[in-house]
Design an enzyme around this catalytic site. Sequence first.
Site, short mmCIF file in Angstrom:
data_model
loop_
_atom_site.label_atom_id
_atom_site.label_comp_id
_atom_site.label_asym_id
_atom_site.label_seq_id
_atom_site.Cartn_x
_atom_site.Cartn_y
_atom_site.Cartn_z
CG ASP A 292 36.21 30.58 38.61
OD1 ASP A 292 35.98 30.63 39.83
OD2 ASP A 292 35.50 31.16 37.76
CE1 TYR B 6 30.00 31.77 34.85
CE2 TYR B 6 31.69 30.18 35.43
CZ TYR B 6 31.23 31.47 35.42
OH TYR B 6 31.99 32.48 35.96
CG LEU C 13 42.96 42.31 23.93
CD1 LEU C 13 43.15 43.81 23.73
CD2 LEU C 13 43.59 41.86 25.25
N GLY D 143 38.22 37.15 32.33
CA GLY D 143 37.98 37.91 31.11
C GLY D 143 39.13 38.79 30.68
CB SER E 82 33.43 39.40 26.13
OG SER E 82 32.94 39.52 27.44
N GLY E 83 36.48 38.44 24.39
CA GLY E 83 36.99 38.13 23.07
C GLY E 83 37.33 39.33 22.22
CE LYS F 17 32.70 32.85 39.56
NZ LYS F 17 33.16 31.67 38.81
#
Length: 336
Positions: free
Chosen positions: A46, A51, A241, A234, A238-239, A77
């Site tokens: 994806d 980006y 976790l 995600g 965004s990190g 997208k």
Amino acid sequence: MALKEILPSPLGFGAAPLGNMFRAIPEDEALATVEAAWNDGIRYFDNAPFYGAGLAEIRMGEALAGKPRDQYVISTKVGRLVLDEIEDVSDSGFGDNGVFKYGRANKVANDYSADATLRSIEGRLERLKTDHIEIVWVHDVAQDFYGDEWLSVFESARNGAFKALDRLRDEGVIKAWGLGVNRVEPIELLLGLKEPRPDGFLLAGRYSLLDHDRALQRVMPMVAERGLGTVVGGPYSSGALVGGPNFEYAPATPEILDKVARIRAIAERYGVSMKAAGLHFALANPAVAVVIPGASRPERISEDRAAFAERVPADFWRELRQAGLIHPSAPVPAPD
């Protein structure tokens, strides 16, 4: 066509980090990361022009050049056009967070019209070095980017991008389309319309261990009932976790860090990695077709694969539920 019929496996690759998300990633490292994903068997990639102002698409196109095109699936997208005009990117990205300040300096213009949608698809065919794209998401028609104006932006997309993509899908140019958003409300709104007819959604950050209540109650049941599918972006929030400093593309709050610590304490007792907990939780929902962790280093790919293969005991989920760390009705993996 149902997303699960298009997507080759439950684990895919999210390319946002390839756009120099948060840091300047060396070119060889970015290309090696995509190669590692390919060698690992990942066949769904994806991407988006947002980006790094096309940088992630350029890098992915370079890395996948020469791979058999009929063996992998690309989604990208629309809603933003990468222009030749140069701008200061020090504050580009999500609000003032400068998420992509290390990306290319090309200006990115928001445009959800039918004409811009078609031109946008043509542009990324060149960047991705391919002659077709399977899935197209309409990007970020939501509050986090447009505030109180988001409904007017959604209406612009409804009259432009949605109709164009509906037609391209029906003509066989693409296989599927939907929304790619970080918020639940646009999906609810689109599902409430008789026309057009999306095939699924990419929902980033809203169906994770740290944040899933609204999606679980308002979106996932409708998606499942209609035979559509959800791509979960995600899954590691965004990190946050997995020990990172960010949640929702910004520094994590004390409340989020406390929740992470409570989940980690339970995970450690059961010998469960936090990545495994995040991936297995998302995939347990029947509305979820695939999960796409982002990666900017080759070793992250093997970590994700190991987490995907990890066995998570049923008692782990039971204790999370008892501690109020997951919603009472959230699906969890079936016991072995």
